[in-house]
Design an enzyme around this catalytic site. Structure first.
Site, mmCIF file in Angstrom:
data_model
loop_
_atom_site.group_PDB
_atom_site.id
_atom_site.type_symbol
_atom_site.label_atom_id
_atom_site.label_comp_id
_atom_site.label_asym_id
_atom_site.label_seq_id
_atom_site.Cartn_x
_atom_site.Cartn_y
_atom_site.Cartn_z
ATOM 1 N N TYR A 140 0.767 -1.181 0.028
ATOM 2 C CA TYR A 140 -0.062 -0.112 -0.033
ATOM 3 C C TYR A 140 0.975 1.317 0.019
ATOM 4 O O TYR A 140 0.520 2.245 -0.292
ATOM 5 C CB TYR A 140 -1.106 -0.115 1.004
ATOM 6 C CG TYR A 140 -2.000 -1.118 1.261
ATOM 7 C CD1 TYR A 140 -2.310 -1.726 0.135
ATOM 8 C CD2 TYR A 140 -2.867 -1.217 2.252
ATOM 9 C CE1 TYR A 140 -3.271 -2.801 0.111
ATOM 10 C CE2 TYR A 140 -3.794 -2.089 2.293
ATOM 11 C CZ TYR A 140 -3.988 -2.862 1.250
ATOM 12 O OH TYR A 140 -5.246 -3.853 1.310
ATOM 13 N N LYS A 190 3.455 -15.475 2.811
ATOM 14 C CA LYS A 190 3.624 -16.139 1.490
ATOM 15 C C LYS A 190 4.978 -16.385 1.130
ATOM 16 O O LYS A 190 5.411 -15.904 0.084
ATOM 17 C CB LYS A 190 2.642 -15.107 0.331
ATOM 18 C CG LYS A 190 2.484 -16.284 -1.123
ATOM 19 C CD LYS A 190 1.716 -17.244 -0.661
ATOM 20 C CE LYS A 190 1.106 -18.117 -1.985
ATOM 21 N NZ LYS A 190 0.328 -19.404 -1.899
ATOM 22 N N ASP A 222 -3.028 -17.925 1.670
ATOM 23 C CA ASP A 222 -4.204 -18.614 1.030
ATOM 24 C C ASP A 222 -4.938 -19.619 1.752
ATOM 25 O O ASP A 222 -6.139 -19.996 2.080
ATOM 26 C CB ASP A 222 -3.878 -19.173 -0.215
ATOM 27 C CG ASP A 222 -2.667 -19.885 -0.499
ATOM 28 O OD1 ASP A 222 -1.909 -19.815 0.813
ATOM 29 O OD2 ASP A 222 -1.972 -20.664 -1.321
ATOM 30 N N ASP A 246 -5.514 -6.606 5.920
ATOM 31 C CA ASP A 246 -6.769 -5.998 5.435
ATOM 32 C C ASP A 246 -7.666 -6.981 5.150
ATOM 33 O O ASP A 246 -8.880 -6.805 5.394
ATOM 34 C CB ASP A 246 -6.335 -4.694 4.221
ATOM 35 C CG ASP A 246 -7.399 -3.929 3.920
ATOM 36 O OD1 ASP A 246 -8.259 -3.724 4.546
ATOM 37 O OD2 ASP A 246 -7.250 -3.646 2.896
ATOM 38 N N ASP A 250 -10.922 -8.187 7.803
ATOM 39 C CA ASP A 250 -12.376 -8.376 7.264
ATOM 40 C C ASP A 250 -13.267 -9.803 7.188
ATOM 41 O O ASP A 250 -14.404 -9.818 7.495
ATOM 42 C CB ASP A 250 -12.504 -7.732 5.888
ATOM 43 C CG ASP A 250 -12.478 -6.239 5.916
ATOM 44 O OD1 ASP A 250 -12.374 -5.505 7.005
ATOM 45 O OD2 ASP A 250 -12.704 -5.425 5.046
#
Length: 358
Positions: A140, A190, A222, A246, A250
């Protein structure tokens, strides 16, 4: 004396913050915390007053405070503003100005609201997760980034980057949080594909040596996304970077089926901001319909993390449980056809459930 900056914000923000303020004031008086609370403007409310979503006075107020309480920002009234002046920019600038680098999001199933979860009760009954997300690095904020045209073709690019100091400081936050919980920490990355998260895994493993009482595990993002649905109760503290956090925070929030119950904390060095994870809900603003419990639970997080008042944090959380045990519900968490109460009444009920006269 501890200084608290309060930004009610927009939409339902003033209503839910007022209810939470009732609880905070009651605790302050009973515990003799010596709090000094000062209100300021941010978001659309600040735009209306000063044409700036974060006036200089508001940022100064926040930076001088020991902690910040925020309601919610944004709404369709300000959709016509240019992106740089939208209400949400006030919140982003506030986080940046305070250098808040660690986001803590609990995702806890309240047994009284078990049926609200979209998953089967047996899957979520014991869910109590804390997602610790790094806020200031990752893809980001990495440079270079941009859009360009090469040989007539449009191309977009972003840069995922972390240095070891950024990883180390968020890891310490997560390990300390795990020490106060079930002493399990799962770091999500990852590392099989991305060099950035390979470094993440290495540094988190190094930090783990300082916390021998916490059991560390690693999981690819994942798989973590799948496991949050398949067997969410296995997790205690989830530690991850900005982008993965992020998404996963959620996802975890939806396990509860009641977003109006979920608080959050954003922490920096000596500064912190506490807010519910839900939005400003302009469709019900001013109607005494909003659920203030996420904001009240954010106050509990403030008592724990900024005010060194763990017993009172637990007491506020117990009061919320007691109110739910009594069958009191705002509209968003009520079963069809059951009675509901308003924002003010729910705040008063939590104050009463604190049993401060005992």
């Amino acid at each position: 004396m501890k200084k608290i900056a309060i930004f009610a914000g927009d939409g339902i923000g003033p209503e839910i913050v007022a209810a939470a303020r009732q609880v905070l004031d009651a605790v302050d008086q009973a515990a003799h915390l010596g709090l000094r609370c000062t209100e300021g403007l941010v978001g659309g409310a600040a735009l209306d007053a000063s044409d700036d979503p974060l006036p200089a006075a508001s940022l100064q107020l926040a930076m001088a405070a020991d902690a910040v309480i925020l309601g919610a920002v944004g709404g369709p009234r300000w959709d016509a503003y240019p992106p740089a002046k939208r209400p949400e920019q006030g919140l982003l600038r506030l986080r940046k100005g305070l250098d808040l680098y660690a986001n803590l999001r609990p995702a806890q199933i309240f047994p009284q609201l078990l049926d609200a979860s979209p998953l089967r009760p047996e899957l979520v009954r014991d869910v109590d997760i804390l997602v610790v997300r790094e806020l200031t690095g990752d893809i980001y904020f990495g440079q270079p980034r941009g859009l360009e045209v090469i040989d007539g073709k449009r191309r977009g690019f972003n840069t995922m980057v972390y240095d070891e100091d950024e990883i180390r400081r968020i890891a310490h936050v997560a390990f300390r949080a795990a020490q106060g919980r079930r002493k399990q920490l799962c770091s999500v990355d990852k590392a099989n594909v991305l060099e950035t998260t390979r470094l993440w895994r290495e540094v988190v493993t190094e930090v783990a040596r300082d916390y021998p009482d916490v059991r560390l595990s690693h999981m690819y993002v994942d798989n973590a996304a799948m496991q949050l649905i398949r067997a969410p109760a296995q997790f205690d503290v989830l530690l991850t970077g900005n982008m993965f956090g992020d998404i996963l925070s959620d996802e975890a929030s939806q396990l509860t089926g009641s977003i109006g119950m979920l608080p959050s904390a954003s922490l920096g060095e000596g500064r912190a901001m506490y807010e519910p994870i839900h939005g400003s809900a302009p469709d019900i603003a001013g109607q005494d319909k909003a659920n203030p419990l996420a904001t009240i639970l954010s106050v509990a997080m403030m008592l724990r993390h900024s005010l060194n008042a763990e017993p009172w944090a637990q007491r506020v959380e117990a009061a919320v449980q007691r109110v739910l045990d009594q069958g009191l519900r705002t509209a968003d968490i009520a079963a069809p056809g059951t009675p509901v109460i308003g924002t003010k009444a729910m705040g008063a009920a939590v104050v009463n459930a604190l049993n401060l006269k005992d």
